[in-house]
Design a protein around this motif. Structure first.
Motif, PDB file in Angstrom:
ATOM      1  N   SER A  23      16.569  46.049 -57.845  1.00 59.10           N
ATOM      2  CA  SER A  23      16.939  46.089 -56.429  1.00 59.10           C
ATOM      3  C   SER A  23      15.679  46.021 -55.564  1.00 59.10           C
ATOM      4  CB  SER A  23      17.714  47.385 -56.196  1.00 59.10           C
ATOM      5  OG  SER A  23      17.413  47.894 -54.927  1.00 59.10           O
ATOM      6  N   PRO A  24      15.680  45.154 -54.546  1.00 61.33           N
ATOM      7  CA  PRO A  24      14.512  45.066 -53.650  1.00 61.33           C
ATOM      8  C   PRO A  24      14.231  46.422 -52.980  1.00 61.33           C
ATOM      9  CG  PRO A  24      16.082  43.293 -53.203  1.00 61.33           C
ATOM     10  CD  PRO A  24      16.751  44.217 -54.168  1.00 61.33           C
ATOM     11  N   ALA A  25      15.285  47.198 -52.786  1.00 61.03           N
ATOM     12  CA  ALA A  25      15.105  48.516 -52.162  1.00 61.03           C
ATOM     13  C   ALA A  25      14.220  49.410 -53.031  1.00 61.03           C
ATOM     14  CB  ALA A  25      16.465  49.180 -51.935  1.00 61.03           C
ATOM     15  N   SER A  26      14.318  49.256 -54.362  1.00 56.06           N
ATOM     16  CA  SER A  26      13.498  50.072 -55.263  1.00 56.06           C
ATOM     17  C   SER A  26      12.016  49.792 -55.014  1.00 56.06           C
ATOM     18  CB  SER A  26      13.816  49.756 -56.727  1.00 56.06           C
ATOM     19  OG  SER A  26      15.149  50.071 -57.022  1.00 56.06           O
ATOM     20  N   LEU A  27      11.703  48.517 -54.954  1.00 54.72           N
ATOM     21  CA  LEU A  27      10.300  48.136 -54.743  1.00 54.72           C
ATOM     22  C   LEU A  27       9.815  48.633 -53.379  1.00 54.72           C
ATOM     23  CD1 LEU A  27       8.182  46.548 -56.390  1.00 54.72           C
ATOM     24  CD2 LEU A  27       8.737  44.536 -55.006  1.00 54.72           C
ATOM     25  N   ALA A  28      10.691  48.503 -52.362  1.00 52.30           N
ATOM     26  CA  ALA A  28      10.317  48.961 -51.013  1.00 52.30           C
ATOM     27  C   ALA A  28      10.070  50.467 -51.013  1.00 52.30           C
ATOM     28  CB  ALA A  28      11.423  48.594 -50.021  1.00 52.30           C
ATOM     29  N   ASP A  29      10.948  51.216 -51.700  1.00 57.96           N
ATOM     30  CA  ASP A  29      10.768  52.671 -51.771  1.00 57.96           C
ATOM     31  C   ASP A  29       9.472  53.030 -52.485  1.00 57.96           C
ATOM     32  OD1 ASP A  29      13.054  53.328 -50.351  1.00 57.96           O
ATOM     33  OD2 ASP A  29      14.323  53.408 -52.155  1.00 57.96           O
ATOM     34  N   ALA A  30       9.190  52.312 -53.573  1.00 59.10           N
ATOM     35  CA  ALA A  30       7.949  52.572 -54.307  1.00 59.10           C
ATOM     36  C   ALA A  30       6.743  52.295 -53.417  1.00 59.10           C
ATOM     37  CB  ALA A  30       7.904  51.716 -55.575  1.00 59.10           C
ATOM     38  N   MET A  31       6.822  51.212 -52.658  1.00 53.95           N
ATOM     39  CA  MET A  31       5.697  50.865 -51.768  1.00 53.95           C
ATOM     40  C   MET A  31       5.498  51.926 -50.684  1.00 53.95           C
ATOM     41  SD  MET A  31       3.994  48.392 -52.844  1.00 53.95           S
ATOM     42  CE  MET A  31       2.906  48.362 -51.410  1.00 53.95           C
ATOM     43  N   GLU A  32       6.587  52.551 -50.278  1.00 51.34           N
ATOM     44  CA  GLU A  32       6.460  53.598 -49.272  1.00 51.34           C
ATOM     45  C   GLU A  32       5.666  54.788 -49.825  1.00 51.34           C
ATOM     46  OE1 GLU A  32      10.184  54.534 -47.330  1.00 51.34           O
ATOM     47  OE2 GLU A  32       9.180  56.154 -46.219  1.00 51.34           O
TER      48      GLU A  32
END
Lengths: 288, 283
Positions: B73-82
């Motif tokens: 999920s792209p959201a996973s990567l975004a959360d990790a980047m946060e």
């Protein structure tokens, strides 16, 4: 069969770790087999109802002696005397490695393992309380006693049983092969054989050794069950490493002859032992 | 979760955090390392490990590795980047799609059938493990584990995959405790609030796959493992009998995942049996 000769059966098998129900079924099936073979006594290995390395399963597999599962085996002793072993939960919630001798539908004797090894690969004292006596009890074979595995690695245990009148000693065991590098006869196997032969000869008695087989997390139990007579020779021997029900005929007349010919037990000087032990204990020159 | 159990599971946040920081600092430095790395998935467990490691060793000694697969999920990567941004830690993104797809292209052909989701998920977890251990050697950094007590007990993880690490600061925290401590150390809200997921396929959530909630599991596990209550006693106290039985069996069945391989004893001193030293031996 003469009244002097008694057929003993030894169930050398591999218990399922932690599964009392499955092991109980196995016990009962050996009972049937031994009854059919007209044996008078059936002996199981140490912790045959639970498996050996119970660790934190101890709390789960422990049973008080009046537990229905234990009672089933006691009831089965109406047909044949049974010596079996399990984790005994005492009334005060101490947990013992115990062996029960049942006969005629009731319990004749309970032996609680006194020597709990904590060296090398062993960890028993972490989980179990230690028994504190070696008592004898009367069976069709005469006076008998029990040593559970490590108990037999302490000289005083068979000595006390013999001085208490035992002419037959049962040794249920869960003894692993501790070193296969030792030359010839492998590791603890050779030591056990020497030990039991020596006890039988020195104390003029029969030793019935029943050791389990199988594996527990890489630890291998070798079996090698059998009976040693008072002359130090093996009357019966199970093969190593396989589940089997072996039989031996114990002729008590052999004990009579041995004890007359070589009367070591008669000549034993318990007064010397007592005097000196009292002195040693008084002086506090021991850590016992 | 019953209130009394929830209360018993509450951790003392400053104390627990300081013990875990000390653990990371001392065990890493004793081994002769100064840096750690770990897979940062965008989920709460690896986020907590990241915050603890950054507090213990300083942000520059902590390296996050983001290893998405093409269906992640792209959201996973975004959360990790946060997390990366919030902590100001170095990071590397390694897309594992190429190697995983190449492997299954070959294997599906050899076996004549497409791999099951389980096999694919395991392969992804082990691909990530391989990447972490390669980077560990490249960077001289120890691999920090991110499996919590609930999933370790349930065996909800891949042996030698996400369960592999050199040291694990959160392996004795139940999922609910991970949540509590994560909030305390400042894990971003989007991570705290989303449904836990291994993200191995689309719309996967842990609780759907497991068939029970983490709260239910924690409540039963705590009573069984920590309090040593028997399954029957746990049922007496109000738990669902079927669920208790299911969870207990699951824990037993997965014991192998929590242990090193067993070795056949032959000599007088056998590794894992009577050759006993701490891992700290000689450090």
């Amino acid at each position: 069969m003469s009244t002097h000769v008694h057929k003993v059966a030894m169930a050398q098998f591999s218990p399922v770790l932690g599964d009392v129900g499955a092991n109980l079924d196995k016990h009962l099936s050996y009972v049937r087999e031994a009854v059919e073979a007209r044996a008078k006594i059936l002996v199981f290995p140490e912790l045959g109802l639970t498996g050996y390395q119970t660790q934190d399963l101890t709390l789960e597999v422990a049973r008080p002696v009046h537990h229905p599962e234990i009672q089933l085996l006691v009831d089965a002793s109406r047909e044949i005397d049974i010596l079996f072993s399990f984790v005994e939960e005492a009334e005060d919630y101490r947990f013992y490695v115990s062996a029960v001798y049942a006969s005629g539908g009731s319990i004749l004797h309970i032996h609680r393992k006194a020597y709990l090894p904590t060296y090398g690969m062993f960890d028993e004292r972490r989980y179990f309380a230690a028994g504190d006596s070696f008592e004898t009890f009367r069976t069709a074979l005469g006076k008998t006693g029990v040593m559970i595995c490590e108990d037999a690695w302490h000289l005083s245990s068979p000595y006390l049983l013999a001085m208490n009148g035992a002419t037959v000693v049962f040794v249920p065991a869960s003894s692993p092969w501790r070193n296969a590098m030792a030359a010839e006869d492998l590791g603890s196997h050779a030591f056990w054989r020497q030990l039991l032969q020596t006890y039988a000869q020195l104390l003029g008695l029969h030793v019935v050794f029943v050791n389990r087989v199988g594996y527990e997390d890489g630890v291998h139990f070798y079996g090698g069950s059998g009976v040693v007579g008072p002359d130090g020779s093996w009357i019966a021997q199970a093969k190593s490493n396989e589940e089997t029900l072996v039989f031996a005929e114990i002729d008590v007349r052999a004990t009579r002859r041995a004890r007359y010919t070589t009367p070591l037990v008669r000549d034993e000087r318990m007064d010397i032992v007592k005097r000196q032990l009292d002195g040693i204990l008084r002086r506090g020159s021991t850590h016992a | 979760m019953r209130e009394s159990v929830a209360a018993a599971l509450q951790v003392n946040e400053p104390l627990t955090t300081s013990i875990l920081e000390g653990f990371l600092r001392e065990e890493v430095q004793k081994s002769g390392f100064h840096k750690v790395l770990f897979g940062l998935s965008g989920g709460i467990d690896s986020a907590l490990s990241a915050y603890l490691a950054a507090r213990a060793l300083g942000p520059n000694h902590v390296h996050a590795v983001l290893m998405p697969y093409r269906t992640s999920s792209p959201a996973s990567l975004a959360d990790a980047m946060e997390v990366v941004k919030d902590l100001g830690i170095p990071h590397t993104v390694v897309d594992i799609s190429g190697s995983v797809d190449a492997y299954f292209a070959q294997m599906d052909d050899k076996l004549g059938e497409p791999a099951s989701p389980l096999r694919r998920g395991n392969r992804m977890a082990r691909e990530r493990m391989c990447t972490l251990y390669d980077l560990s050697a490249a960077q001289g950094a120890l691999v920090v584990g991110t499996s919590n007590k609930t999933e370790l007990l349930l065996g909800y993880g891949t042996q030698f995959g996400d369960m592999a690490s050199a040291l694990n600061p959160i392996g004795d925290l139940y999922k609910c405790q991970v949540r509590q401590l994560s909030a305390y150390v400042g894990v971003p809200k989007s991570i705290l609030e989303k449904a836990p997921s291994a993200d191995l396929w689309e719309d996967q959530t842990d609780e759907n796959e497991l068939g029970f909630t983490y709260d239910d599991a924690d409540e039963i596990l705590y009573q069984w493992v920590d309090l040593r209550l028997s399954p029957a006693e746990i049922v007496e106290r109000g738990a669902d009998a079927k669920l208790v039985d299911h969870i207990v069996r699951r824990v037993q069945r997965n014991q192998y995942k929590r242990r090193l391989p067993i070795i056949a004893k032959l000599s007088s001193r056998t590794i894992g049996i009577d050759f006993r030293y701490l891992r700290d031996w000689g450090l």
